[in-house]
Design a protein around this motif. Structure first.
Motif, mmCIF file in Angstrom:
data_model
loop_
_atom_site.group_PDB
_atom_site.id
_atom_site.type_symbol
_atom_site.label_atom_id
_atom_site.label_comp_id
_atom_site.label_asym_id
_atom_site.label_seq_id
_atom_site.Cartn_x
_atom_site.Cartn_y
_atom_site.Cartn_z
ATOM 1 N N MET A 1 0.941 -1.149 0.149
ATOM 2 C CA MET A 1 0.004 0.108 0.041
ATOM 3 C C MET A 1 0.766 1.250 0.035
ATOM 4 S SD MET A 1 -2.783 1.164 2.815
ATOM 5 C CE MET A 1 -1.719 2.122 3.694
ATOM 6 N N LYS A 2 0.536 2.254 -0.587
ATOM 7 C CA LYS A 2 1.070 3.448 -0.838
ATOM 8 C C LYS A 2 0.468 4.500 -0.075
ATOM 9 C CE LYS A 2 3.960 2.751 -4.768
ATOM 10 N NZ LYS A 2 4.207 2.625 -6.086
ATOM 11 N N TYR A 3 1.226 5.635 0.159
ATOM 12 C CA TYR A 3 0.732 6.622 0.736
ATOM 13 C C TYR A 3 0.994 8.118 -0.258
ATOM 14 C CZ TYR A 3 0.931 4.028 5.101
ATOM 15 O OH TYR A 3 0.693 2.894 6.127
ATOM 16 N N TRP A 4 -0.086 9.017 -0.143
ATOM 17 C CA TRP A 4 -0.044 9.934 -0.989
ATOM 18 C C TRP A 4 -0.490 11.292 -0.348
ATOM 19 C CZ3 TRP A 4 1.601 8.615 -5.836
ATOM 20 C CH2 TRP A 4 1.486 7.466 -5.811
ATOM 21 N N LEU A 5 -0.274 12.423 -1.101
ATOM 22 C CA LEU A 5 -0.863 14.009 -0.351
ATOM 23 C C LEU A 5 -1.457 14.384 -1.518
ATOM 24 C CD1 LEU A 5 0.909 16.515 1.750
ATOM 25 C CD2 LEU A 5 -0.116 17.233 -0.748
ATOM 26 N N LEU A 6 -2.743 14.878 -1.174
ATOM 27 C CA LEU A 6 -3.452 15.406 -2.243
ATOM 28 C C LEU A 6 -3.647 17.025 -1.857
ATOM 29 C CD1 LEU A 6 -6.323 12.667 -2.828
ATOM 30 C CD2 LEU A 6 -4.198 13.297 -4.248
ATOM 31 N N LYS A 7 -3.466 17.826 -2.762
ATOM 32 C CA LYS A 7 -3.523 19.181 -2.544
ATOM 33 C C LYS A 7 -5.071 19.706 -2.963
ATOM 34 C CE LYS A 7 0.981 20.950 -3.160
ATOM 35 N NZ LYS A 7 1.958 21.612 -4.076
ATOM 36 N N SER A 8 -5.767 20.781 -2.377
ATOM 37 C CA SER A 8 -6.909 21.049 -2.778
ATOM 38 C C SER A 8 -7.092 22.578 -2.267
ATOM 39 C CB SER A 8 -8.140 20.406 -2.320
ATOM 40 O OG SER A 8 -9.203 20.898 -3.131
ATOM 41 N N GLU A 9 -7.401 23.523 -3.063
ATOM 42 C CA GLU A 9 -7.797 24.872 -2.358
ATOM 43 C C GLU A 9 -8.876 24.896 -1.687
ATOM 44 O OE1 GLU A 9 -7.168 28.015 -5.211
ATOM 45 O OE2 GLU A 9 -5.441 27.270 -6.210
ATOM 46 N N PRO A 10 -9.101 25.116 -0.557
ATOM 47 C CA PRO A 10 -10.262 24.915 -0.065
ATOM 48 C C PRO A 10 -11.433 25.826 -0.242
ATOM 49 C CG PRO A 10 -8.691 25.950 1.501
ATOM 50 C CD PRO A 10 -7.788 25.591 0.474
ATOM 51 N N SER A 11 -11.123 26.907 -0.996
ATOM 52 C CA SER A 11 -11.963 27.783 -1.566
ATOM 53 C C SER A 11 -12.879 27.196 -2.593
ATOM 54 C CB SER A 11 -11.469 29.163 -2.172
ATOM 55 O OG SER A 11 -10.555 28.880 -3.064
ATOM 56 N N SER A 12 -11.908 25.983 -3.341
ATOM 57 C CA SER A 12 -12.525 25.302 -4.194
ATOM 58 C C SER A 12 -13.327 23.966 -3.811
ATOM 59 C CB SER A 12 -11.514 25.215 -5.402
ATOM 60 O OG SER A 12 -11.808 24.045 -6.227
ATOM 61 N N PHE A 13 -12.488 23.381 -3.235
ATOM 62 C CA PHE A 13 -13.045 22.156 -2.610
ATOM 63 C C PHE A 13 -12.315 21.889 -1.313
ATOM 64 C CE2 PHE A 13 -13.692 17.477 -2.160
ATOM 65 C CZ PHE A 13 -15.020 17.401 -2.131
ATOM 66 N N GLY A 47 -7.203 1.610 -1.969
ATOM 67 C CA GLY A 47 -6.810 1.111 -0.465
ATOM 68 C C GLY A 47 -5.744 2.023 -0.099
ATOM 69 N N ASP A 48 -5.104 2.640 -0.914
ATOM 70 C CA ASP A 48 -3.966 3.580 -0.836
ATOM 71 C C ASP A 48 -4.578 4.778 0.501
ATOM 72 O OD1 ASP A 48 -2.218 2.057 -1.963
ATOM 73 O OD2 ASP A 48 -1.830 3.651 -3.643
ATOM 74 N N LEU A 49 -3.956 5.254 1.215
ATOM 75 C CA LEU A 49 -4.258 6.346 1.900
ATOM 76 C C LEU A 49 -3.487 7.611 1.573
ATOM 77 C CD1 LEU A 49 -4.034 4.797 5.657
ATOM 78 C CD2 LEU A 49 -6.094 5.527 4.401
ATOM 79 N N ALA A 50 -4.253 8.703 1.658
ATOM 80 C CA ALA A 50 -3.905 10.052 1.270
ATOM 81 C C ALA A 50 -4.140 11.240 2.341
ATOM 82 C CB ALA A 50 -4.087 10.484 -0.065
ATOM 83 N N PHE A 51 -3.053 12.023 2.661
ATOM 84 C CA PHE A 51 -3.383 13.279 3.414
ATOM 85 C C PHE A 51 -4.122 14.256 2.426
ATOM 86 C CE2 PHE A 51 0.725 12.483 5.770
ATOM 87 C CZ PHE A 51 0.113 12.046 7.034
ATOM 88 N N PHE A 52 -5.164 15.020 3.273
ATOM 89 C CA PHE A 52 -5.692 15.870 2.357
ATOM 90 C C PHE A 52 -5.030 17.280 2.931
ATOM 91 C CE2 PHE A 52 -9.798 16.762 0.261
ATOM 92 C CZ PHE A 52 -10.159 18.209 0.454
ATOM 93 N N TYR A 53 -4.644 18.046 1.908
ATOM 94 C CA TYR A 53 -3.479 19.156 2.221
ATOM 95 C C TYR A 53 -4.460 20.418 1.453
ATOM 96 C CZ TYR A 53 0.220 22.415 1.996
ATOM 97 O OH TYR A 53 1.007 23.577 1.995
ATOM 98 N N HIS A 54 -4.803 21.428 2.372
ATOM 99 C CA HIS A 54 -5.401 22.800 1.949
ATOM 100 C C HIS A 54 -4.219 23.659 1.492
ATOM 101 C CE1 HIS A 54 -9.446 22.304 4.301
ATOM 102 N NE2 HIS A 54 -9.394 21.758 3.340
ATOM 103 N N SER A 55 -4.144 24.291 0.193
ATOM 104 C CA SER A 55 -3.262 25.013 -0.085
ATOM 105 C C SER A 55 -4.104 26.432 -0.613
ATOM 106 C CB SER A 55 -2.776 24.470 -1.344
ATOM 107 O OG SER A 55 -3.659 24.531 -2.557
#
Length: 159
Positions: A1-13, A47-55
């Motif tokens: 299993m791998k780990y990830w980081l996903l960026k999103s602008e909170p003003s968008s999502f 099944g992979d996990l990811a951090f949800f990052y606010h940019s």
DNA sequence: GCCAACGTTGGC
DNA sequence: GCCAACGTTGGC
């Protein structure tokens, strides 16, 4: 299993938007960067996990954890001329862009801010892609040791 | 709003 | 293939 980081602008999502989505689940559409796409399309597994990052916000940082619940499939927002992420070069027969589905796992008890992460940029998090100069990738892998360390920061901040 | 750091585009 | 122009990202 791998780990990830996903960026999103909170003003968008934002992470709250995810929480309020049906089944706390959403398709991670709109990625229009080849490297980010390749990570999703070629390396992300169900099944992979990811951090949800606010940019691009007042306090950039990791706010939650999501689980990848699908493999990559064509991003249909690229087919829609009225969509912000429309790309005429991507067609249903030969899709250029892909996305995965993610579901909320949990919010972090305490968000781990970018400035907090930066405190370890010369030690434990030296190789963290997020802290590399000029990195603008919206999808990036996280080393298991970094994943564990960041969760440790969360526990420490909360004790 | 500024600006550094990229990635993409297109003329040559 | 080179590279200038341009657009985007994202922290500050």
């Amino acid at each position: 299993m791998k780990y990830w980081l996903l960026k999103s602008e909170p003003s968008s999502f934002s992470f709250d938007d995810l929480r309020n989505s049906e089944n706390a689940q959403t398709c991670w559409d709109g990625v229009r960067n080849y490297q980010a796409r390749n990570f999703m399309r070629d390396e992300m597994k169900k099944g992979d996990l990811a951090f949800f990052y606010h940019s691009s916000c007042v306090e950039p940082g990791i706010v939650g954890i999501v689980r990848v619940v699908s493999k990559a499939y064509p991003d249909d927002t690229a087919f829609d001329p009225s969509d912000k992420h429309y790309d005429a070069a991507s067609t249903p027969d030969d899709p250029r862009w892909h996305m995965v589905d993610v579901r909320m796992e949990r919010a972090l008890e305490t968000p781990i801010t970018l400035s907090k992460l930066k405190q370890y940029k010369d030690s434990e998090l030296k190789e963290l892609a997020l802290l590399r100069r000029g990195n603008r990738l919206s999808v990036m892998p996280i080393d298991p040791s970094h994943w564990k360390f960041i969760l440790k920061l969360e526990r420490a901040a909360n004790s």
